[in-house]
Design an enzyme around this catalytic site. Structure first.
Site, PDB file in Angstrom:
ATOM      1  N   TYR A 190     -14.573   4.880   3.811  1.00 45.97           N
ATOM      2  CA  TYR A 190     -14.236   3.458   3.868  1.00 45.97           C
ATOM      3  C   TYR A 190     -13.214   3.192   4.967  1.00 45.97           C
ATOM      4  CZ  TYR A 190     -12.277  -1.031   2.352  1.00 45.97           C
ATOM      5  OH  TYR A 190     -11.808  -2.317   2.305  1.00 45.97           O
ATOM      6  N   GLY A 191     -12.103   3.917   4.932  1.00 45.11           N
ATOM      7  CA  GLY A 191     -11.069   3.738   5.950  1.00 45.11           C
ATOM      8  C   GLY A 191     -11.539   4.139   7.333  1.00 45.11           C
TER       9      GLY A 191
END
Length: 273
Positions: A190-191
């Site tokens: 996600y990051g």
């Protein structure tokens, strides 16, 4: 014919009236708030997501409902089901907008995939899915919409990023450190994908500047959405969370003059303040 904004409080958004937008991930939460805010400013909006029918008891809202609310505001709301991990579906979104509206003035890449588990726990293709939805879909949507925007003489591409894209110092956690606010560990994909989305925003902005097309990343903090409530621990203090409409107001304001912030990562909270 250029339409007037549909609400007296929206007169500052008059430049958006009569124009057209595409908002991804617009069945609920931030995406839905953005779609409705742009519609209130006088825009016609195509909304897309996978949620065409209500199926998840924990997450309410569909693109059909969002489109209906846009129509109640007096605009044209088009619901288009799409799985943005699928290249053909991404193409279908822009094709549908071209067919329905003949133009796209604002593209908001809001749809997101949030995976769970550590690198050790999650399958390797979790990273592939995060990159497909959170990076490749915005890249491809921008590539497909740019010829339209260039022919129109300008436009705005707004990518919704996340505070998870910010590098954090690595320090041993003290014994009395508070627990993570999340019920599940968020997968690093996600990051990683959001960091890449911010880099893409800046590089694309250089490329589109000669065509008066602004490309901006908008970074929310904790936003009070159904997804956030589902992800956060029950004992998390949600009093400091922001409303989705705050993010929507920022996006609409930036869309009025996208070149003023092109290439930037804009903190929604700082911008609103």
């Amino acid at each position: 014919m250029k339409r007037e904004p549909r609400n007296g409080s929206e007169r500052s958004f008059m430049e958006l009236a009569g124009k057209c937008a595409v908002v991804t991930g617009a069945s609920r939460g931030i995406g839905k708030a953005i779609a409705l805010r742009l519609a209130a400013a006088g825009m016609d909006v195509l909304v897309c997501a996978r949620s065409e029918h209500q199926s998840d008891p924990n997450l309410h809202g569909t693109i059909v409902e969002t489109a209906e609310q846009i129509r109640r505001l007096g605009g044209r709301g088009v619901a288009h089901r799409a799985d943005l991990a699928d290249t053909a579906d991404v193409r279908s979104v822009i094709d549908r907008a071209r067919l329905e509206f003949g133009r796209v003035d604002v593209l908001v890449n809001n749809a997101v995939h949030i995976g769970f588990g550590s690198i050790l726990e999650a399958p390797a293709d979790e990273l592939d899915t995060a990159l497909a939805v959170n990076l490749r879909a915005p890249y491809l949507a921008a590539k497909l919409v740019l010829p339209l925007m260039i022919s129109q003489g300008g436009g705005a591409i707004i990518n919704i990023t996340a505070p998870g894209a910010r590098p954090a110092p690595v320090e041993p956690a003290p014994e009395n450190a508070p627990p993570s606010p999340f019920r599940f560990p968020i997968h690093p994909g996600y990051g990683i994908s959001k960091i890449a989305l911010e880099a893409f925003t800046n590089r694309l902005a250089h490329e589109t500047a000669p065509h008066a097309i602004g490309v901006i990343a908008v970074e929310p903090q904790f936003v009070d959405t159904e997804m956030a409530r589902w992800l956060l621990r029950p004992d998390f203090d949600a009093s400091g969370m922001h409303s989705p409409d705050l993010i929507a107001r920022v996006v609409a304001e930036i869309a009025r003059n996208p070149m003023a912030h092109s290439g930037e990562v804009v903190s929604a909270q700082d911008f609103a303040a």
